[in-house]
Every structure is written in C-alpha cells, then in structure tokens.
Design an enzyme around this catalytic site. Structure first.
Site, PDB file in Angstrom:
ATOM      1  N   LYS A  81       0.816  -0.971   0.220  1.00 32.56           N
ATOM      2  CA  LYS A  81      -0.550  -0.194   0.109  1.00 32.56           C
ATOM      3  C   LYS A  81       1.323   1.525   0.158  1.00 32.56           C
ATOM      4  O   LYS A  81       1.870   1.148   0.642  1.00 32.56           O
ATOM      5  CB  LYS A  81      -0.878  -0.034   1.461  1.00 32.56           C
ATOM      6  CG  LYS A  81      -2.134   1.310   1.250  1.00 32.56           C
ATOM      7  CD  LYS A  81      -3.122   0.925   2.943  1.00 32.56           C
ATOM      8  CE  LYS A  81      -4.193   1.674   2.437  1.00 32.56           C
ATOM      9  NZ  LYS A  81      -4.973   1.426   4.304  1.00 32.56           N
TER      10      LYS A  81
ATOM     11  N   SER B 152      -9.854   2.117   2.468  1.00 35.54           N
ATOM     12  CA  SER B 152      -9.003   2.460   1.894  1.00 35.54           C
ATOM     13  C   SER B 152      -8.177   1.857   0.667  1.00 35.54           C
ATOM     14  O   SER B 152      -7.708   2.194   0.101  1.00 35.54           O
ATOM     15  CB  SER B 152      -7.923   3.658   2.113  1.00 35.54           C
ATOM     16  OG  SER B 152      -7.517   2.779   3.126  1.00 35.54           O
TER      17      SER B 152
ATOM     18  N   SER C 255     -10.450  -0.354   6.509  1.00 36.04           N
ATOM     19  CA  SER C 255      -8.749  -0.540   5.808  1.00 36.04           C
ATOM     20  C   SER C 255      -8.816  -1.494   5.250  1.00 36.04           C
ATOM     21  O   SER C 255      -8.125  -1.584   4.056  1.00 36.04           O
ATOM     22  CB  SER C 255      -8.101   0.918   4.753  1.00 36.04           C
ATOM     23  OG  SER C 255      -8.549   2.300   5.515  1.00 36.04           O
TER      24      SER C 255
HETATM   25  N1  GLN Z   1     -13.425   4.226   5.812  1.00 39.25           N
HETATM   26  C1  GLN Z   1     -12.950   4.738   6.966  1.00 39.25           C
HETATM   27  C2  GLN Z   1     -12.405   6.309   7.165  1.00 39.25           C
HETATM   28  O1  GLN Z   1     -13.071   6.845   6.074  1.00 39.25           O
HETATM   29  C3  GLN Z   1     -11.439   4.134   7.456  1.00 39.25           C
HETATM   30  C4  GLN Z   1     -10.098   4.605   6.490  1.00 39.25           C
HETATM   31  C5  GLN Z   1      -8.962   3.225   6.948  1.00 39.25           C
HETATM   32  O2  GLN Z   1      -9.399   2.564   7.699  1.00 39.25           O
HETATM   33  N2  GLN Z   1      -7.588   3.636   6.712  1.00 39.25           N
HETATM   34  O3  GLN Z   1     -12.245   6.906   7.793  1.00 39.25           O
END
Ligand code: GLN
Length: 495
Positions: free
Chosen positions: A88, A163, A187
C-alpha cells in the site's frame, strides 16, 4: 477477453506458501515467479488501476538475491522468501515514490524505509510496487485517490472498497500473492470483503507504524493481506514484533498465528465459543449479505463451534465516536504537509509570505475529503468544543472497549458481517460522505478498542453474485484465534 479475477492456472494462481516451497525446492525461481506477477500486472492493470507505481527492476533484483541463496544452499530468509508482494502506498520506501495517493506528495522520495518494509526486504520478499488507496487512507472506495480509480476485479463497474482498494484488487486479480494494507477504521477488512480476499488488522501495537504515513495514530495498524488464511499468517509473522522506533509498539512475543492457521485447517471447531453481536443484525443490511452470514454461522456450528448471542449496546454510537476521533487526529497529523518540508510547494515566487505559500500548497495539494476532515477535526479540538466533542468521543470509546471486554467473557471470538453491502458502483457514493462513512459501520468498533480482526471470504451474495466477507474479532493479543477460526472456516467452506 481478459479475465480480471484470479487465474485458474499458472504461477499467478498459486498461493504464496506453495510458491515459497517450490522456490526453496528449486522447482521455480523467485525471478520466474516475480516475472509472472509482473506480466499479470502488465496485462491487467491499465484497466484495473491497482498500482500507482510498479518497480519491476527492484523486484527482480530482490528475487535474484533469493535465487542466489537457494543455489548456494543457505537457509531461507523466511517462510515466504522469494514470493513477491503489493505494498500500500502509505508506507515509505527508499526505492520508489511514496504518495499516500495525494497530490501533495507527488514524486516524494523517502530517505528511509518503513520498519515493515525493512522486514519484508530482510525476509526476501520482492516488492512489486505501490498500490492505490484513498488519499491519506481516508475513504471506503479508493475513489478519493488523487491519481486514479481502482476497479473491482469481480465487476469492473464497481469499487474494490477502501482505503486499501489497490492491494485488495491486486490480490483478487492474481497480480500479487501477498499484500500489505493499513486499517484505521476498516481499510484492510472492508476491501478484503468486497474483493473476496483475506485481510487482517492485527492488535494495535503488534506491528510497527514507523514509516507508515499517519492517518489517525491511535487507530492505525498495518496488516497482512492474501488469498488464503495461511498466507496472511505467514506474512503476519514476518511483519509483527517490537520496534524501538514506534513508541506504541508492544514488547511481547508475537502470537503463534502460523501454528493457529495450521491447526485450524483441520476444520474442527469443537470447544470454540463464537459470539454473535445483537447490534450487528440491523435493518439496512443487504439481504444477500444477511443470507451469507447466516449460512456462515450454521457452518461454524456444524464444525463444532458453540454460537452465543452477545450484547454490545454502545456499538450503536460508533460512527460519531470514530469520526470525531479520526478527524481530530487527522487535523493534527496532516499539519506537517505545509509545502515547506515535503513534496509539493505552490506559489513560492519570492513575493509571498510563508503563510501564503502554505495556504496555497494545502489548498491545491489536498483533495476535498481530506480538507473536510481537517476542518471538522480542527473544529472538534478547538477551545469550547473540545469537551463536547473530542472528550465525549473518547468516553464512548471507553464504553465500546468495555462492551468488547464483557462480550469476550462469554465467547472466544466474535463473528459477523464485515460490511453491510457487497461492492457498490463507482461513483455511487462519492457525493454522499455520510453514505460512504456508514459503509464502515461493522469494522469501526474494533479499531476504537484496539483489537485484532479479520475478513475471510464467506461466499457470494445470492442477490448480487458478489463476494461477502465474514468478519472475525478477538481479544487484544489473541490474534492467533482469528487464524484458528478463519482457517477452519475456510476449510469448512471448501468442503
Ligand atoms: N473508511 C474509514 C475512513 O474513511 C476507514 C479508513 C481506514 O481504515 N484507513 O476513515
């Protein structure tokens, strides 16, 4: 026509542990294996968009090192030596740009490797490239990337989740057999669910965050992703463990996750108590998801587990608590991107003050969602509002942790849906931030409590034909329980 899902045969179809064995046995070279995945990326990624950067030369050089070791007959650097990985683009690397999918870091080269990256290199794992994500890991569909959209290999009109959509899509498409994600609110688990792959968020503090661009520091955790449970366990053992460069990293033995995954493969779950959270049975969840999860519970029971109902009333308040804390931490963490120290600098023509340059840089460099969160987070932390918002959210966080603690007096592992719906269409939720936030309802409680969780494929929803993940949750530092139950469930499903 190109098929974007995992190939049925050939090197790119094989699990990481099988590839590792073949490399050590001299049946395949790491160069051949790495090249096969690079070829698959070349064939599919123009359409799929999983990668922001592919580092073919660097990956092949790392592969050659492993091949030289095998030839010389030395001990393998790790159980996954020679098997390549998709990283990532939130973890810094010295040999490839790190962008966090933001314009503000376009072309940024780090002077050091993240601890996790260092461990991957030491383990002989070639890094194929850096995968796409929502800008600074904020989002649920990877559509907040400043560079491109990533598509779901199961349906190219749909999102791969976020994400970490890039890593998940790469795995589901057979572009990589291993991947690294980060999970602040889901994410890793949410994209795993949407793409039919396995993703694990370890206990907070189990894996070093050093060199991971901070999203919300008290929630962020790095974790392993793959196409099966054993491969994630093997990768977990490579990346976990104490790191003196991360003050929140814990000094204790890594949970025996590989042994647990191997034990689970027998499929026997007798004596294991699995909790079913009353609050996860909620209106608004897609019928097809409910069906798959009900079937999963029946299967777990048939494998010998005892299913117990557990009550976690404060899970109803998770949205407000998570987003207040997440945004508050973001507003503080992202202050460092000011055009002075890293990446983009706008308007520095000798006529403007430093403040003006910072303002222009941040205005141009950050996307809409990042700006929204910085503004809301700054507001929540400001004098007069701090007690009403941030402090209140921290209290709710404590109550959520207590609900988990009470639940784990009655069960060993909690199971439930990872997401309320299967993958949605690209563009469907981009103009509706709340709908996007709501999508992570089931993954958020775990992060607030700092506990470990996994999403393991549970089959496809009868109504949409798309993958659904079963989410497993365990007490802090009992990450091995996820692997035991996850591997058993996976074995049961395959029978
Ligand atoms: N979707 C969640 C957010 O937007 C989680 C994001 C993540 O785990 N990095 O904060």
């Amino acid at each position: 026509m190109t098929d974007y899902t995992l190939p049925a045969e050939g090197v790119a179809s094989l699990p990481a542990h099988v590839l590792a064995e073949k490399i050590q046995a001299g049946e395949l070279t790491s160069r051949e294996v790495t090249q096969a995945f690079l070829d698959r990326i070349a064939e599919t990624d123009a359409e799929l968009g999983a990668f922001l950067h592919v580092g073919a030369e660097e990956a092949l050089a790392a592969a050659d090192k492993v091949d030289a070791q095998v030839k010389a007959g030395g001990a393998p650097a790790s159980a996954l030596a020679g098997v390549p990985l998709a990283l990532k683009d939130l973890l810094v690397t010295t040999d490839a740009p790190t962008t966090a999918a933001s314009k503000i870091l376009e072309g940024y080269m780090s002077p050091y490797d993240a601890t996790v990256v260092k461990r991957l290199r030491e383990a002989g794992i070639p890094i194929l490239g850096k995968t796409n994500l929502d800008e600074f890991a904020m989002g649920s569909s990877t559509e907040n990337s400043a560079y491109k959209n990533t598509k779901n290999p199961h349906d190219l009109e749909r999102v791969p989740g976020g994400s970490g959509g890039g890593t998940a899509a790469a795995l589901a498409a057979g572009q990589a057999p291993l991947g690294i994600g980060t999970d602040t609110g889901g994410s890793i688990r949410q994209p795993a669910s949407l793409t039919g792959t396995v993703g694990v968020k370890p206990t907070y503090g189990a894996v070093s965050r050093y060199g991971v661009i901070a999203c919300a520091s008290s929630l962020d955790q790095v974790g392993p992703c793959a196409n099966n449970v054993l491969d994630t366990a093997l990768l977990h053992e490579v990346i976990a463990g104490h790191d003196e460069f991360d003050a929140t990293s814990v000094e204790r033995e890594v949970a025996p996750v590989v042994a647990a995954a191997r034990e689970g493969a027998s499929g026997d779950l007798s004596g294991v108590r699995i909790g079913r959270v009353t609050q996860f049975d909620r209106p608004g969840t897609q019928d097809g998801v409910n069906e798959v999860i009900s079937r999963a519970f029946s299967q777990l029971e048939a494998q010998g587990a005892e299913i117990v109902e557990v009550d976690c009333p404060t899970f109803e308040d998770v949205m407000g608590a998570y987003y207040l804390i997440q945004m508050s931490e973001v507003s503080s963490n992202l202050a460092r991107f000011d055009g002075m120290r890293y990446g983009l600098r706008v308007g520095d023509d000798g006529t403007r003050s430093a403040e003006e340059v910072m303002s222009l840089t941040r205005g141009e460099g950050f996307g809409a969602e990042v700006k929204r969160r910085i503004l809301l987070g700054t507001y929540a932390l400001s004098v007069g509002y701090y007690d009403a918002y941030y402090l209140q959210a921290q209290r709710v966080r404590t109550l959520i942790a207590r609900d988990f603690a009470r639940a784990f007096e009655l069960c060993d592992v909690i199971a439930g849906p990872a997401v309320p719906q299967t993958a949605f269409k690209l563009g469907e939720k981009v103009d509706d931030p709340l709908a996007m936030y709501n999508f992570d309802l089931f993954t958020l409680p775990l992060n607030l409590a700092g506990l470990p969780g996994m999403s393991v494929p549970a089959g496809s929803a009868p109504d949409t034909g798309l993958p659904v993940g079963l989410q497993l949750m365990a007490p802090a530092f009992a990450d091995d329980r996820l692997y035991r139950v996850g591997a058993a469930f996976e074995a049961g499903l395959g029978r």
